[in-house]
Design a protein around this motif. Structure first.
Motif, PDB file in Angstrom:
ATOM      1  N   LEU A  78     119.777 -25.117  21.419  1.00 19.51           N
ATOM      2  CA  LEU A  78     119.370 -24.841  22.791  1.00 19.51           C
ATOM      3  C   LEU A  78     118.774 -23.454  22.977  1.00 19.51           C
ATOM      4  O   LEU A  78     118.234 -23.139  24.038  1.00 19.51           O
ATOM      5  N   LYS A  79     118.885 -22.598  21.955  1.00 22.15           N
ATOM      6  CA  LYS A  79     118.237 -21.291  21.947  1.00 22.15           C
ATOM      7  C   LYS A  79     118.654 -20.420  23.140  1.00 22.15           C
ATOM      8  O   LYS A  79     117.824 -19.739  23.760  1.00 22.15           O
ATOM      9  N   THR A  80     119.918 -20.462  23.461  1.00 21.41           N
ATOM     10  CA  THR A  80     120.439 -19.622  24.530  1.00 21.41           C
ATOM     11  C   THR A  80     120.605 -18.184  24.034  1.00 21.41           C
ATOM     12  O   THR A  80     120.667 -17.929  22.835  1.00 21.41           O
ATOM     13  N   GLY A  81     120.692 -17.237  24.966  1.00 19.38           N
ATOM     14  CA  GLY A  81     120.711 -15.826  24.608  1.00 19.38           C
ATOM     15  C   GLY A  81     122.079 -15.331  24.176  1.00 19.38           C
ATOM     16  O   GLY A  81     123.096 -16.010  24.360  1.00 19.38           O
ATOM     17  N   PRO A  82     122.153 -14.129  23.602  1.00 17.14           N
ATOM     18  CA  PRO A  82     123.403 -13.635  23.014  1.00 17.14           C
ATOM     19  C   PRO A  82     124.546 -13.479  24.000  1.00 17.14           C
ATOM     20  O   PRO A  82     125.702 -13.747  23.652  1.00 17.14           O
ATOM     21  N   THR A  83     124.267 -13.033  25.219  1.00 21.74           N
ATOM     22  CA  THR A  83     125.351 -12.902  26.189  1.00 21.74           C
ATOM     23  C   THR A  83     125.937 -14.263  26.544  1.00 21.74           C
ATOM     24  O   THR A  83     127.159 -14.456  26.571  1.00 21.74           O
ATOM     25  N   ILE A  84     125.059 -15.207  26.825  1.00 25.55           N
ATOM     26  CA  ILE A  84     125.482 -16.568  27.173  1.00 25.55           C
ATOM     27  C   ILE A  84     126.260 -17.188  26.019  1.00 25.55           C
ATOM     28  O   ILE A  84     127.273 -17.862  26.213  1.00 25.55           O
ATOM     29  N   ASN A  85     125.817 -16.917  24.813  1.00 27.03           N
ATOM     30  CA  ASN A  85     126.483 -17.473  23.636  1.00 27.03           C
ATOM     31  C   ASN A  85     127.853 -16.842  23.409  1.00 27.03           C
ATOM     32  O   ASN A  85     128.799 -17.524  23.014  1.00 27.03           O
ATOM     33  N   PHE A 224     103.463 -11.687  25.525  1.00 29.80           N
ATOM     34  CA  PHE A 224     103.087 -12.111  24.177  1.00 29.80           C
ATOM     35  C   PHE A 224     102.966 -13.632  24.151  1.00 29.80           C
ATOM     36  O   PHE A 224     103.295 -14.325  25.123  1.00 29.80           O
ATOM     37  N   VAL A 225     102.478 -14.147  23.036  1.00 30.74           N
ATOM     38  CA  VAL A 225     102.329 -15.590  22.849  1.00 30.74           C
ATOM     39  C   VAL A 225     103.485 -16.083  22.002  1.00 30.74           C
ATOM     40  O   VAL A 225     103.715 -15.588  20.896  1.00 30.74           O
ATOM     41  N   ASP A 226     104.242 -17.046  22.505  1.00 30.78           N
ATOM     42  CA  ASP A 226     105.421 -17.514  21.793  1.00 30.78           C
ATOM     43  C   ASP A 226     105.071 -18.552  20.729  1.00 30.78           C
ATOM     44  O   ASP A 226     103.889 -18.873  20.516  1.00 30.78           O
ATOM     45  N   ALA A 227     106.094 -19.085  20.054  1.00 29.96           N
ATOM     46  CA  ALA A 227     105.873 -20.006  18.937  1.00 29.96           C
ATOM     47  C   ALA A 227     105.209 -21.308  19.363  1.00 29.96           C
ATOM     48  O   ALA A 227     104.621 -22.021  18.540  1.00 29.96           O
ATOM     49  N   ASP A 295     118.562 -12.542  13.964  1.00 27.82           N
ATOM     50  CA  ASP A 295     119.299 -13.422  14.877  1.00 27.82           C
ATOM     51  C   ASP A 295     118.523 -13.687  16.156  1.00 27.82           C
ATOM     52  O   ASP A 295     119.046 -13.603  17.269  1.00 27.82           O
ATOM     53  N   GLY A 296     117.254 -14.035  16.002  1.00 25.84           N
ATOM     54  CA  GLY A 296     116.421 -14.316  17.160  1.00 25.84           C
ATOM     55  C   GLY A 296     116.536 -15.755  17.616  1.00 25.84           C
ATOM     56  O   GLY A 296     117.545 -16.427  17.371  1.00 25.84           O
ATOM     57  N   PRO A 297     115.497 -16.266  18.306  1.00 24.87           N
ATOM     58  CA  PRO A 297     115.532 -17.643  18.787  1.00 24.87           C
ATOM     59  C   PRO A 297     115.788 -18.634  17.653  1.00 24.87           C
ATOM     60  O   PRO A 297     115.371 -18.424  16.522  1.00 24.87           O
ATOM     61  N   ALA A 298     116.476 -19.721  17.978  1.00 19.08           N
ATOM     62  CA  ALA A 298     116.820 -20.800  17.039  1.00 19.08           C
ATOM     63  C   ALA A 298     117.919 -20.405  16.061  1.00 19.08           C
ATOM     64  O   ALA A 298     118.251 -21.161  15.156  1.00 19.08           O
ATOM     65  N   SER A 299     118.500 -19.228  16.227  1.00 16.45           N
ATOM     66  CA  SER A 299     119.644 -18.825  15.409  1.00 16.45           C
ATOM     67  C   SER A 299     120.906 -18.927  16.262  1.00 16.45           C
ATOM     68  O   SER A 299     120.852 -19.266  17.446  1.00 16.45           O
ATOM     69  N   GLN A 389     108.952  -7.760  13.010  1.00 21.33           N
ATOM     70  CA  GLN A 389     109.451  -8.947  13.684  1.00 21.33           C
ATOM     71  C   GLN A 389     108.296  -9.932  13.823  1.00 21.33           C
ATOM     72  O   GLN A 389     107.128  -9.560  13.722  1.00 21.33           O
ATOM     73  N   ALA A 390     108.633 -11.181  14.087  1.00 24.49           N
ATOM     74  CA  ALA A 390     107.591 -12.178  14.313  1.00 24.49           C
ATOM     75  C   ALA A 390     106.805 -11.819  15.571  1.00 24.49           C
ATOM     76  O   ALA A 390     107.371 -11.339  16.560  1.00 24.49           O
ATOM     77  N   THR A 391     105.491 -12.044  15.546  1.00 24.62           N
ATOM     78  CA  THR A 391     104.667 -11.747  16.723  1.00 24.62           C
ATOM     79  C   THR A 391     105.058 -12.625  17.904  1.00 24.62           C
ATOM     80  O   THR A 391     104.784 -12.281  19.059  1.00 24.62           O
ATOM     81  N   THR A 392     105.699 -13.763  17.625  1.00 23.29           N
ATOM     82  CA  THR A 392     106.122 -14.664  18.689  1.00 23.29           C
ATOM     83  C   THR A 392     107.433 -14.228  19.346  1.00 23.29           C
ATOM     84  O   THR A 392     107.864 -14.835  20.326  1.00 23.29           O
ATOM     85  N   PHE A 393     108.069 -13.185  18.799  1.00 28.57           N
ATOM     86  CA  PHE A 393     109.291 -12.623  19.391  1.00 28.57           C
ATOM     87  C   PHE A 393     109.351 -11.161  18.983  1.00 28.57           C
ATOM     88  O   PHE A 393     110.160 -10.762  18.153  1.00 28.57           O
TER      89      PHE A 393
END
Length: 491
Positions: A78-85, A224-227, A295-299, A389-393
């Motif tokens: 679900l790719k939720t953020g670190p605080t929510i996780n 920026f442009v995401d994945a 530990d970005g998106p999808a991690s 870092q990835a240009t998408t993040f």
């Protein structure tokens, strides 16, 4: 121009200190060349404790570890953020712990105390496993309803009925359902705004915009442009998080760090110089470290990363069900308090990220830095600098100080990264199998924090102060958890 710059670099490499040279006539007149040395050392560490690769989820995991991994899988999907996780992990593991406590002779639950206590004859792993499975299942349905099919599938695979909503404390199902209901009721009004999709409740408005830096010391949301190819404008993730009800903290300011030292542009430029030194000195090892800890998106994001480590440590050390429940309960709640303390500091100082600081302070100059995927270290225009870092993040969607990674971190293991598996430079990095070694929990914590400097995400203050903050928060949470284990805590 290439030959002249190569000559300059050859001379600079032999110097110890700072070298500043003007650009040659072949470079546009408004561009300056700044090269600062020495480059930082990259210690390798003395050796591993055990290979983390070999201690992932397995068929004979106890119920606590199975549901912990199920939570991590939902977070990744679900790719939720670190605080929510961090909050979700705390809720699931607290619900499991509270259900487990009913079958311990002295431990008390966080919400219902010892009111669910069961007789000695029922204090078996079978009863405990059933109770904590229902507790985790109910918590996960509330937190991640989009993954309900996964949760139902696991509960069924373990031999339990997903539709059994009993609250009879004479049955393990009832114990688990009651424990989860009490934890969820408590957390429903904890300041996170789960019911509102975790949207900001404080009215935060950034001082800077994606197109204009009005204050060089404040955070700038990026465009920026995401994945998926969509243009994204960053929005501060959960700026209200300092108001969330903690596990053990007496207030979000209990261990408030001193704040970033940058109060003048000269001091900010020193931090920029550190960032560029880290960027220019990137090797396969430091790139692997930066990517491993990103530990970005999808991690599972940083809080989940440490629960992953906790599970691996439990398997490696042969922990029982009881030990696994206690470990993950204490760890998950320490991560929750870390998220609250770190985000409280982030909101308080609203501090600039390196990507903004470098581009603003080094605009119109040439800098020696990582020049993008497959380009290595070379001279680039300061305003085009990009972290490793990835240009998408390119950088996380919240202020820099303090480092969440540093605050969240603390575990130990060994990981082997296969050649060419980089997500930033696939096929090229690392050239050879690269082993990440952490002989102690402290070394792993320090590498996690430093990796964010190597990746161009944090300045030194945020890393070092974050480590200290995390240590204080962790010790405080452990003391609180111990009071529940020994039955001395209130409900």
């Amino acid at each position: 121009m290439t030959r002249r710059l190569a000559l300059v670099l050859t001379l600079v490499v032999g110097l110890f200190g700072t070298v500043i040279a003007n650009a040659t006539a072949d470079v546009q007149a408004e561009v300056g060349l700044e090269i600062r040395l020495p480059l930082p050392a990259l210690p390798l560490g003395p050796g591993p404790l055990y290979p983390l690769d070999s201690y992932g989820p397995r068929a004979d995991d106890n119920a606590a570890l199975r549901w912990s991994e199920q939570t991590l899988a939902a977070i990744r999907a679900l790719k939720t953020g670190p605080t929510i996780n961090a909050r979700a992990l705390a809720i699931v593991h607290t619900a499991m712990y509270d259900a487990w406590a009913a079958y311990d002779p002295v431990a008390v639950g966080t919400r219902l105390g010892g009111s669910l206590r069961r007789p000695p004859a029922e204090r078996t792993d079978a009863y405990k496993s059933q109770a904590i499975s229902y507790a985790a299942y109910r918590a996960l349905l509330n937190l991640f309803p989009a993954r309900s099919a996964d949760f139902r599938g696991l509960l069924s695979a373990m031999g339990y009925d997903p539709d059994d909503a009993s609250t009879d404390p004479a049955s393990p199902t009832g114990v688990g359902n009651q424990a989860a209901a009490a934890v969820l009721a408590f957390r429903a009004t904890d300041g996170s705004n789960q019911a509102g999709g975790y949207a900001d409740t404080t009215g935060y408005v950034p001082v800077n915009t994606p197109d204009q830096v009005n204050d060089p010391f404040r955070w700038q949301p990026l465009r920026f442009v995401d994945a998926s190819g969509n243009t994204v404008v960053q929005k501060y993730l959960t700026p209200q998080w300092g108001n969330v009800t903690p596990f053990a903290l007496t207030s979000p300011n209990q261990f408030l760090p001193p704040g970033p030292t940058q109060r003048t542009l000269l001091q900010l430029d020193e931090e920029v110089t550190d960032t560029l030194l880290q960027s220019a000195a990137l090797t396969d090892l430091s790139k692997v470290r930066a990517e491993y800890w990103a530990d970005g998106p999808a991690s599972e994001t940083p809080p989940g990363h440490w629960l992953l480590f906790g599970g691996a440590a439990a398997r490696a050390r042969g922990y029982t069900l009881d030990q696994s429940v206690k470990l993950t309960f204490a760890l998950a709640n320490a991560e929750l308090d870390a998220s609250i303390a770190a985000w409280n500091a982030k909101r308080r100082w609203d501090y600039v990220r390196p990507i903004t600081a470098v581009r603003v302070r080094m605009k119109g100059k040439l800098v020696l830095a990582w020049a993008g995927p497959y380009n290595g270290t070379r001279l680039i225009r300061g305003e085009t600098w990009h972290p490793y870092q990835a240009t998408t993040f390119p950088t996380p969607p919240f202020p820099e100080y303090v480092s969440g990674h540093s605050t969240f971190s603390g575990a130990g293991a060994r990981v082997t990264v296969r050649p060419g598996t980089s997500f930033i430079e696939p096929g090229a990095t690392p050239l050879l199998p690269t082993v990440l070694l952490w002989p102690t929990f402290t070394v792993a914590r320090d590498e996690a924090g430093n990796s964010r400097r190597q990746g161009g995400i944090h300045f030194p203050d945020a890393d070092l102060d974050g480590r200290n903050l995390g240590a204080s928060v962790g010790q405080n949470a452990w003391a609180k958890a111990q009071s529940y284990f020994t039955g001395t805590a209130g409900g």
